[in-house]
Design a protein around this motif. Sequence first.
Motif, mmCIF file in Angstrom:
data_model
loop_
_atom_site.group_PDB
_atom_site.id
_atom_site.type_symbol
_atom_site.label_atom_id
_atom_site.label_comp_id
_atom_site.label_asym_id
_atom_site.label_seq_id
_atom_site.Cartn_x
_atom_site.Cartn_y
_atom_site.Cartn_z
ATOM 1 N N ALA A 19 -12.195 -12.554 -56.397
ATOM 2 C CA ALA A 19 -10.651 -12.711 -55.942
ATOM 3 C C ALA A 19 -9.689 -11.835 -56.475
ATOM 4 O O ALA A 19 -9.577 -11.626 -57.502
ATOM 5 C CB ALA A 19 -10.540 -14.416 -56.197
ATOM 6 N N GLY A 20 -8.486 -12.014 -55.917
ATOM 7 C CA GLY A 20 -7.340 -11.134 -56.385
ATOM 8 C C GLY A 20 -7.090 -9.792 -55.900
ATOM 9 O O GLY A 20 -6.035 -9.250 -56.295
ATOM 10 N N PHE A 21 -8.082 -9.335 -55.304
ATOM 11 C CA PHE A 21 -7.844 -7.643 -54.705
ATOM 12 C C PHE A 21 -7.167 -7.615 -53.476
ATOM 13 O O PHE A 21 -7.721 -7.417 -52.273
ATOM 14 C CB PHE A 21 -9.257 -7.275 -54.690
ATOM 15 N N TRP A 22 -5.961 -7.800 -53.588
ATOM 16 C CA TRP A 22 -4.807 -7.862 -52.474
ATOM 17 C C TRP A 22 -4.445 -6.399 -52.147
ATOM 18 O O TRP A 22 -5.000 -5.557 -52.708
ATOM 19 C CB TRP A 22 -3.865 -8.663 -52.787
ATOM 20 N N SER A 23 -3.797 -6.196 -50.954
ATOM 21 C CA SER A 23 -3.056 -4.919 -50.779
ATOM 22 C C SER A 23 -2.484 -4.339 -51.942
ATOM 23 O O SER A 23 -1.825 -4.810 -52.795
ATOM 24 C CB SER A 23 -1.914 -5.021 -49.652
ATOM 25 N N GLY A 24 -2.858 -2.921 -51.960
ATOM 26 C CA GLY A 24 -2.414 -2.119 -53.197
ATOM 27 C C GLY A 24 -3.708 -1.763 -53.913
ATOM 28 O O GLY A 24 -3.460 -1.044 -54.812
ATOM 29 N N THR A 25 -4.727 -2.429 -53.968
ATOM 30 C CA THR A 25 -6.035 -2.159 -54.916
ATOM 31 C C THR A 25 -6.794 -1.192 -54.020
ATOM 32 O O THR A 25 -7.845 -0.821 -54.767
ATOM 33 C CB THR A 25 -6.781 -3.304 -55.088
ATOM 34 N N SER A 26 -6.488 -0.816 -52.860
ATOM 35 C CA SER A 26 -7.310 0.304 -52.370
ATOM 36 C C SER A 26 -7.299 1.587 -53.311
ATOM 37 O O SER A 26 -6.227 1.918 -53.975
ATOM 38 C CB SER A 26 -6.658 0.920 -51.080
#
Length: 265
Positions: A209-216
């Motif tokens: 959990a927690g890997f939203w947009s921006g983590t690419s």
Amino acid sequence: MKAVVRGAFAAAVATVAAALAVGFVTATDEDLHAVHPFPGVGVLMANGEHWCTASVVDSPKGTVVATAAHCVAPAGEGGKPGAVAHDGMAIGELSFAPAFTGEGGGRQPLGVWKVRAVHVDERWTKWGEDTADFAFLSIAPDEDGRTVQQAVGGADEAPKPDWTSGYEREVTVVGYPESDRNPQNKPISCTTQTSHDQEDPAMLYIGCAGFWSGTSGSPWIADRGGPGNPGRLIGVLSGGDTDVDSTAALFDEKAKALYEQAARD
């Protein structure tokens, strides 16, 4: 795709599942390496704004950073180059801020480093193949001639690349969610087991959990043993339909060739 849309800086707060994604403690310049578990991981910026995540990877000259291809080059289609980035926007001038943290514009305790060159596989730039969604960036030295790898702690903090990894590894994945879900701009981490992605078995998969947009572009690091034992980089976060589901392209011989190009720049 989990790259962030530039300008998405609203102050909405999303709670990250603590058992899986742990926010790092901020630090002063003096004690950064003592309290920041991954000083080599930071924010890839486009025109000065959070765009993706990237990380220093060990290299002979200390100048190479890894991220996702879709963060730095449009996906091609039908053998022809794409015209715009994944979200329809121009990517802009790229820079890298390791150990980035802080509300609003944030702090860059280890500086902001100019991206000098981008190396992407033509499987991505011509065909948009997910299995080639990785890139290696050449980072210019600072005005004192210091390299980005030196700035983050040298070989003790930069994982070595692994070109022959299998699909089942324990990895630690570290990334920076976009600031509307992460207003303090703290990285999150998750240590878990990888597997084949069910929808595309050629891709790596984790559920955290927690890997939203921006983590690419977030590094997938195997065999990490803490400070002084930075482990091996086997891939970078490519996509995922939710914040829990994340995929990565496993590094291969073509990734090695890109890395070697970046290392020579």
